[in-house]
Scaffold this motif. Structure first.
Motif, PDB file in Angstrom:
ATOM      1  N   VAL A 113       0.832  -1.199   0.000  1.00 24.23           N
ATOM      2  CA  VAL A 113       0.000   0.000   0.000  1.00 24.23           C
ATOM      3  C   VAL A 113       0.867   1.249   0.000  1.00 24.23           C
ATOM      4  O   VAL A 113       2.036   1.218   0.397  1.00 24.23           O
ATOM      5  CB  VAL A 113      -0.968   0.025   1.205  1.00 24.23           C
ATOM      6  N   LYS A 114       0.266   2.345  -0.444  1.00 21.68           N
ATOM      7  CA  LYS A 114       0.967   3.630  -0.436  1.00 21.68           C
ATOM      8  C   LYS A 114       1.353   3.952   1.002  1.00 21.68           C
ATOM      9  O   LYS A 114       0.558   3.766   1.908  1.00 21.68           O
ATOM     10  CB  LYS A 114       0.051   4.707  -1.005  1.00 21.68           C
ATOM     11  N   ASP A 115       2.543   4.418   1.199  1.00 15.50           N
ATOM     12  CA  ASP A 115       3.070   4.748   2.527  1.00 15.50           C
ATOM     13  C   ASP A 115       3.120   3.508   3.418  1.00 15.50           C
ATOM     14  O   ASP A 115       2.944   3.587   4.621  1.00 15.50           O
ATOM     15  CB  ASP A 115       2.245   5.858   3.194  1.00 15.50           C
ATOM     16  N   GLY A 116       3.369   2.354   2.818  1.00 15.99           N
ATOM     17  CA  GLY A 116       3.365   1.116   3.570  1.00 15.99           C
ATOM     18  C   GLY A 116       4.695   0.387   3.594  1.00 15.99           C
ATOM     19  O   GLY A 116       4.716  -0.830   3.756  1.00 15.99           O
ATOM     20  N   TYR A 147      -2.218  -4.997   1.822  1.00 17.44           N
ATOM     21  CA  TYR A 147      -3.682  -4.965   1.860  1.00 17.44           C
ATOM     22  C   TYR A 147      -4.247  -5.831   0.747  1.00 17.44           C
ATOM     23  O   TYR A 147      -3.702  -5.876  -0.351  1.00 17.44           O
ATOM     24  CB  TYR A 147      -4.184  -3.527   1.702  1.00 17.44           C
ATOM     25  N   ASN A 150      -5.634  -6.683   6.206  1.00 19.49           N
ATOM     26  CA  ASN A 150      -4.269  -6.147   6.230  1.00 19.49           C
ATOM     27  C   ASN A 150      -3.317  -7.234   6.699  1.00 19.49           C
ATOM     28  O   ASN A 150      -3.710  -8.165   7.395  1.00 19.49           O
ATOM     29  CB  ASN A 150      -4.168  -4.975   7.201  1.00 19.49           C
ATOM     30  N   CYS A 202      -8.367   2.821   9.805  1.00 19.69           N
ATOM     31  CA  CYS A 202      -6.975   3.270   9.900  1.00 19.69           C
ATOM     32  C   CYS A 202      -6.128   2.207  10.592  1.00 19.69           C
ATOM     33  O   CYS A 202      -6.626   1.450  11.419  1.00 19.69           O
ATOM     34  CB  CYS A 202      -6.902   4.563  10.713  1.00 19.69           C
ATOM     35  N   GLY A 212      -3.007   5.718   9.825  1.00 17.80           N
ATOM     36  CA  GLY A 212      -2.934   6.051   8.407  1.00 17.80           C
ATOM     37  C   GLY A 212      -3.593   4.986   7.562  1.00 17.80           C
ATOM     38  O   GLY A 212      -4.148   4.023   8.082  1.00 17.80           O
ATOM     39  N   ASN A 213      -3.548   5.163   6.247  1.00 18.90           N
ATOM     40  CA  ASN A 213      -4.152   4.224   5.278  1.00 18.90           C
ATOM     41  C   ASN A 213      -5.597   3.939   5.653  1.00 18.90           C
ATOM     42  O   ASN A 213      -6.004   2.787   5.796  1.00 18.90           O
ATOM     43  CB  ASN A 213      -3.331   2.938   5.192  1.00 18.90           C
ATOM     44  N   CYS A 214      -6.378   4.990   5.807  1.00 23.31           N
ATOM     45  CA  CYS A 214      -7.743   4.887   6.336  1.00 23.31           C
ATOM     46  C   CYS A 214      -8.818   4.667   5.278  1.00 23.31           C
ATOM     47  O   CYS A 214      -9.983   4.503   5.614  1.00 23.31           O
ATOM     48  CB  CYS A 214      -8.077   6.170   7.117  1.00 23.31           C
ATOM     49  N   LYS A 215      -8.477   4.648   4.019  1.00 24.74           N
ATOM     50  CA  LYS A 215      -9.496   4.609   2.964  1.00 24.74           C
ATOM     51  C   LYS A 215      -9.668   3.250   2.322  1.00 24.74           C
ATOM     52  O   LYS A 215      -9.895   3.138   1.140  1.00 24.74           O
ATOM     53  CB  LYS A 215      -9.183   5.655   1.919  1.00 24.74           C
TER      54      LYS A 215
END
Length: 149
Positions: free
Chosen positions: A43-46, A65, A72, A121, A145-148
């Motif tokens: 994931v982005k920023d993961g 994800y 997750n 999140c 983070g990664n809440c969407k």
């Protein structure tokens, strides 16, 4: 093409072989996608480096994800002391949901398992230590983070 051939020939003549080390070969087969399983993607920023206080990188931690399942997974993959059993851990927390942690003496990686987190999140972390258990490298995100989804 000719340039590559000349460089390769010069390296061989100098006794330098461009083959990956056995440590690299061992860790190369342990990708976060393989560790977490089918359908999991980075994931982005993961992705974070697991660093010591001095800044040495001993591995990477990945937040993964699976869109289909809404789950997750976190894996901490060592790049130092691979093949040697050292304390290595992975941690995942879902806001308003579950929490998972896996800490043992591992040779290559630790993995949290799969936790439901669709539209929630998460916080995640990974760490590893040297064989003498004196130096720890940590990486991850302490904030939500990664809440969407």
């Amino acid at each position: 093409m000719l340039t590559r051939t000349v460089i390769a020939t010069a390296l061989v003549a100098a006794g330098i072989v461009a083959t990956p080390s056995s440590a690299y070969a061992a860790t190369a087969r342990y990708t976060p996608e393989r560790v977490c399983g089918p359908g999991f993607h980075r994931v982005k920023d993961g992705q974070r480096a697991m660093k010591t206080r001095e800044g040495a990188v001993l591995g990477q931690v990945y937040l993964m994800y699976n869109k289909r399942s809404g789950k997750n997974c976190v894996t901490a993959i060592k790049s130092a002391y691979t093949g040697t059993r050292t304390v290595t851990g992975a941690y995942l927390e879902v806001r308003g949901g579950g929490r998972a942690e896996d800490v043992q003496k591992y040779r290559f990686y630790a993995e949290t398992g799969h936790i439901d987190g669709k539209w929630k999140c998460v916080k995640y972390a990974g760490w590893t230590r040297d064989p003498d258990n004196r130096v720890e490298a940590w990486g991850g995100r302490k904030t939500w983070g990664n809440c969407k989804g």
